[in-house]
Design an enzyme around this catalytic site. Structure first.
Site, PDB file in Angstrom:
ATOM      1  N   ASP A 168       0.962  -1.205   0.141  1.00 61.94           N
ATOM      2  CA  ASP A 168       0.019   0.008   0.113  1.00 61.94           C
ATOM      3  C   ASP A 168       0.879   1.262   0.014  1.00 61.94           C
ATOM      4  O   ASP A 168       2.115   1.253   0.045  1.00 61.94           O
ATOM      5  CB  ASP A 168      -0.950  -0.048   1.444  1.00 61.94           C
ATOM      6  CG  ASP A 168      -2.129   0.668   1.029  1.00 61.94           C
ATOM      7  OD1 ASP A 168      -2.327   1.715   0.274  1.00 61.94           O
ATOM      8  OD2 ASP A 168      -3.272   0.585   1.724  1.00 61.94           O
ATOM      9  N   TYR A 169       0.176   2.460  -0.034  1.00 64.47           N
ATOM     10  CA  TYR A 169       0.952   3.564  -0.202  1.00 64.47           C
ATOM     11  C   TYR A 169       2.168   4.122   0.997  1.00 64.47           C
ATOM     12  O   TYR A 169       1.588   4.060   2.064  1.00 64.47           O
ATOM     13  CB  TYR A 169      -0.030   4.783  -0.073  1.00 64.47           C
ATOM     14  CG  TYR A 169       0.188   5.925  -0.973  1.00 64.47           C
ATOM     15  CD1 TYR A 169      -0.591   6.349  -2.267  1.00 64.47           C
ATOM     16  CD2 TYR A 169       1.236   7.089  -0.556  1.00 64.47           C
ATOM     17  CE1 TYR A 169      -0.549   7.607  -2.718  1.00 64.47           C
ATOM     18  CE2 TYR A 169       1.322   7.939  -1.490  1.00 64.47           C
ATOM     19  CZ  TYR A 169       0.614   8.474  -2.269  1.00 64.47           C
ATOM     20  OH  TYR A 169       0.680   9.623  -3.183  1.00 64.47           O
TER      21      TYR A 169
END
Length: 777
Positions: free
Chosen positions: A302-303
């Site tokens: 994820d980010y």
């Protein structure tokens, strides 16, 4: 004579057996041909990628592991820099938050024409519940319990997103959540393992279709692996801690269902699991995902999840990047820890060339499966972008989905449906905000051209009903809070006059109406990522507006906007009709009119329990008994498991939802009272539409395992069927339950069914059911 009959009968049986054998052999031959074709394709892919990787430098392999943002949609706090030069240098494997054929063609040309080896880029985006044509938020889609509709919503999203140049979506989100304080409950399918698993399967199939290299299919990404929805306190990104028993039985199945459906990629979660953050958790990413479940695709973070391992306390950027690679992570989203540290770690012996090669190979395989090596520009069609987005058919399906997602929570004295006549006052902060209608995680929506509730209702109703409107109140009294709750272009205008002055003006409008529609609840960004809340009441300033509207004596319908279960105890007691519309997407306004005025009978059912108050959380239907259970329907009893100040019961149970018509359930009939291993039992129930409207009903089947080697839930959803009945019509609904439906992970994590007594429940929701017992021998 008897001998001759026996001979003839035997002869006929032989013929049947021979025909069956022929069919079986033919099927086997077809399967072998298909397997041979798949094997040949895999061998061709393997040869191509092996040849390509033989030409790549270490730097170019590491470059493929780098996923950057194009900056078009804000989905995190960091922004990628120097994108163009990195593409030319072969230092970017993928880009997300960039769309349109022109932009993507330009970036792709840099990769295939100006980098040394011309390796194409994969382009992704958070296509969560639609692309330009927005469908209801995922929690709302789950409320339809309509698997065909859910698959079609994903298919339409794929058609539109690929028409605009994309080929990868960071969806479905399949995190189980039983804590509505967590904002991202809006992005998932609610609290139930079975329902969420069914939806995960349909979403993957809708996105990926039958053939991933078709130009209108998206590669799916299952997220967030794993357990993200169980964050402590409902606070986003927070610690998760649970037993393996709960993990395997309740939280992991939806991920596995999506993977079994063929999802091409998996995204890591932000939380830790057994003390190790997911992005560095080798047990999770390699032992479970790859070795136990057989997943063959790539894993993306994820980010900036790798960089965040530093704050988790696992080391500096070089250390955590190496940990992530060794755990089984292949692509680094935005953080560029792989890009900036892996070569050094390789030289220092902290990672191996084989680990880098494996990650690179899996990313190249994803691109190969998407057909990007055959034609890097296959998704760059101006004609498709012009003709396949926001089409009439897509909008019609979005309108249908929105209407089917709405849940009628209360309807005293059949106030709804309204008559198409007279004057309706639509009052509240959600009445005139088109930008809020798509809901959270609608990053590609055309907010400027999305109709508000009022405009959509006017469009749907024409001149049949006069509609007046007023703001009525601010979204929340605190201006700073409202700013936090209306980010990313979801602004709701504020009126800074004294609250009572605003309310009094709204009441003057309402007094000229026959009916009041109160458009209240959350703004779209009050749920979603980083939107956790500790108070799940309708904001106090809106409550005071609602109280004033009720005092007019006019009929009041609460049209409730919400991205999560809210605590509506006061509203349930005082408001005659409540329609929960979640956030219905592009066509919200029209769909609300369709339901309020009876063109469509509401059929949505809650995919998550609505508590009476926050103190009951976590509250979910499939809980386990204690050794001191409180008898159902009682409160209070000392030395029993209950509260002093409130009952154990929810305000609205899982699976609950009213209709404009009524349904009567007959008794359950079983074709047998016991089954042995390998057998099945059929349960029949007759449902009759006893009301005055045609309608749809979701018939739900639950099972309880009464005695087990480990504690078992008081109920588990095992099947459901959505049926349509005309008024006065009856239908017998049949369910088949097999030994497999009774299996669970025991203390040794063996998936098994244990002989014993079971109770089978069927009804309109998890609480109001008929029941009957049976045995597994």
């Amino acid at each position: 004579m008897i001998t001759e009959l026996a001979r003839l009968t035997a002869s006929k049986k032989a013929q049947v057996v021979l025909r069956q054998m022929k069919i079986t052999i033919a099927g086997l031959l077809i399967s072998l041909v298909q397997l041979g074709s798949i094997y040949a394709q895999d061998r061709k892919m393997d040869h191509f990628i092996t040849n390509l990787m033989g030409k790549m430098t270490v730097e170019e392999k590491i470059g493929q592991l780098n996923l950057v943002t194009g900056g078009e949609a804000v989905t995190g706090s960091a922004v990628s820099t120097g994108v163009e030069s990195k593409i030319k240098e072969g230092n970017i494997g993928g880009i997300f938050s960039m769309s349109s054929p022109a932009k993507i063609r330009q970036a792709q040309e840099l990769a295939v024409k100006h980098s040394r080896l011309g390796i194409p880029i994969i382009f992704g985006m958070d296509v969560i519940h639609g692309y330009k044509t927005m469908f209801p938020i995922p929690l709302g889609l789950a409320a339809t319990w309509d698997m065909e509709l859910i698959r079609e919503s994903a298919r339409i999203a794929a058609v539109e997103a690929t028409a605009d140049g994309l080929n990868w979506t960071f969806s479905p989100m399949v995190d189980i959540s039983r804590d509505p304080r967590w904002g991202r409950i809006s992005e998932g399918s609610g609290e139930d393992t079975y329902l969420s698993s069914r939806i995960a399967t349909e979403m993957v199939k809708g996105y990926q279709g039958a053939n991933l290299d078709a130009h209108n299919t998206l590669m799916a990404c299952v997220k967030h692996f794993a357990l993200y929805g169980a964050a402590e306190g409902g606070r986003d990104y927070h610690t998760t801690d649970m037993s393996l028993h709960r993990m395997y039985n309740e939280y992991l199945p939806p991920y596995k269902a999506a993977i079994d459906a063929g999802a091409g990629t998996v995204m890591t979660s932000f939380n830790d699991i057994n003390g190790v953050p997911a992005t560095a958790n080798r047990w999770l990413m390699t032992d479970l995902l790859r070795k136990q479940w057989g997943f063959k695709g790539m894993v993306v973070t994820d980010y900036t999840a790798i960089n965040e391992l530093i704050d988790h306390g696992l080391g500096d950027l070089q250390t955590v990047s190496a940990l992530s690679l060794k755990a089984g992570v292949h692509m680094d989203m935005v953080g560029e820890g792989f890009l900036s540290t892996l070569k050094k770690s390789l030289e220092e012996g902290k990672v191996t060339r084989a680990e880098i090669d494996e990650a690179c190979r899996l990313i190249l395989e994803a691109k190969y499966k998407l057909g990007l090596f055959d034609d890097p520009f296959r998704y760059c069609s101006d004609e498709r972008a012009k003709n396949n987005i926001l089409t009439k058919d897509h909008l019609a399906k979005a309108r249908e989905a929105a209407a089917k997602s709405f849940v009628l929570l209360k309807n005293d004295n059949n106030l709804l449906p309204l008559k198409k006549q007279g004057t309706v006052a639509v009052i509240g902060p959600l009445a005139n905000s088109g930008a809020n209608m798509p809901g959270t995680w609608s990053v590609s929506a055309d907010l400027a051209n999305t109709q508000s509730l009022v405009d959509g209702m006017k469009d749907a109703l024409g001149n049949k009903v006069k509609i007046m409107t007023h703001l009525g109140s601010n979204l929340v009294a605190d201006a700073a809070y409202q700013e936090r709750a209306t980010m990313f272009g979801r602004t709701i205008p504020r009126d800074e006059r004294p609250e009572q002055e605003i309310i009094s003006e709204a009441i003057r409008v309402a007094e000229d109406a026959d009916v009041i529609v109160a458009a209240l609840g959350e703004g779209s960004e009050m749920s979603g990522e980083s939107s956790s809340r500790t108070d799940l009441n309708i904001p106090a300033t809106q409550r005071r507006l609602l109280e004033a509207l009720l005092k007019t004596g006019k009929p009041v319908v609460l049209v409730l906007f919400a991205g999560r279960p809210l605590t509506l105890t006061w509203e349930d007691k005082h408001v005659p009709a409540i329609l929960n519309v979640w956030f219905g997407g592009t066509e919200t306004g029209k769909a609300v009119a369709d339901v309020l005025f009876g063109d469509i009978t509401p059929s949505g059912k809650l995919p998550a329990t609505f508590p009476q108050n926050v103190g009951q959380i976590p509250l979910y239907y499939s809980a386990k008994n204690t050794g001191r259970p409180l008898a159902e329907g009682t409160w209070f009893q000392k030395f029993r498991s209950n509260y002093l100040d409130v009952t154990n019961e929810p305000l609205y149970p899982f699976g609950y939802g009213l209709s404009y018509t009524t349904f009567e359930y007959g008794d359950i009939k079983l074709d047998k009272k016991s089954i042995a291993a390998g057998q099945h039992i059929q349960a029949d129930i007759t449902v009759t539409n006893t009301g005055n409207y045609d309608g749809e009903e979701i018939v739900q089947l639950y099972i309880r395992d009464l005695v087990g080697s480990v504690t078992r839930p008081v109920k588990e959803l095992k099947a459901f069927e959505k049926i349509s009945l005309k008024k006065g019509e009856s239908r017998t609904v049949s369910f088949t339950i097999s030994e497999d439906d009774l299996k669970f992970y025991n203390q040794e994590l063996k998936f098994t069914a244990e002989p014993g007594d079971f109770t089978l429940f069927i009804g309109p929701d998890s609480k109001n059911t008929k029941e009957i017992d049976f045995k597994l021998l």
